[in-house]
Design a protein around this motif. Structure first.
Motif: not given
Length: 189
Positions: A142-151, A133-140
């Motif tokens: 305007g959402f590039e600031q989302i860092k990939t996380t397991f939590f 989910t975080s990986s997908l969001l970070s590619k959208v």
């Protein structure tokens, strides 16, 4: 123990079934992060996205929401009307978990980008729901600031910093699990 990040046991429906199930939601386009949160520890159990673009879907990576009437392909649930979204939340909420929904309005282009990324992602391995989910969001855009996380809660906290987010919480007090919630939802659909 994770609430819903299970090994995928879904069956991929055909592209024709996916096309036939499309649900177009009225109103503005949006992306909503759904986080399943443990009532006792505050830790996260699952992450998913409701993407309201040219159609409304739930990206349910490594999810366990199953119903014979729900069309699924590659961890994307199609035909997600408001009733199905309510059933999804109800299936995950119980005495030990509640649901946090964070919705943000997006442009049509952002919604389509998220939708296309979800549809292209494919099935996700167990316990990788927040990672996917975080990986997908970070590619959208305007959402590039989302860092990939397991939590899940770490993702929820990141999402909360985005401008324009509205947050709601949903609680139930039953003792059942996801399967029981889906069966109860089947009676109301």
């Amino acid at each position: 123990a994770l609430a819903a990040c299970a090994n995928d046991t879904g069956i991929d429906n055909t592209p024709a079934e996916v096309a036939a199930a499309a649900y177009v939601a009225p109103g503005p386009k949006s992306i909503s992060l759904i986080t399943v949160v443990n009532n006792r520890s505050g830790s996260g159990g699952h992450s998913a996205l409701v993407i309201n673009g040219s159609q409304q879907v739930i990206f349910d990576p490594a999810g366990s929401f199953r119903d014979p009437r729900v069309i699924e392909r590659g961890d994307v649930l199609y035909g997600m009307s408001p009733k199905w979204i309510s059933a999804y939340k109800s299936a995950h909420a119980r005495s030990t978990y509640h649901i946090v929904t964070q919705q943000i309005p997006v442009t049509e282009a952002q919604a389509e980008q998220a939708l296309n990324l979800a549809m292209a992602n494919g099935a996700v391995s167990g316990a990788f729901c927040s990672n996917a989910t975080s990986s997908l969001l970070s590619k959208v855009s305007g959402f590039e600031q989302i860092k990939t996380t397991f939590f899940p809660v770490a993702l929820q906290q990141q999402f909360a910093t985005l401008p324009g987010v509205t947050t709601t919480k949903y609680y139930e007090d039953d003792e059942g699990g996801i399967t029981d919630g889906v069966q109860a939802a089947m009676l109301t659909q």
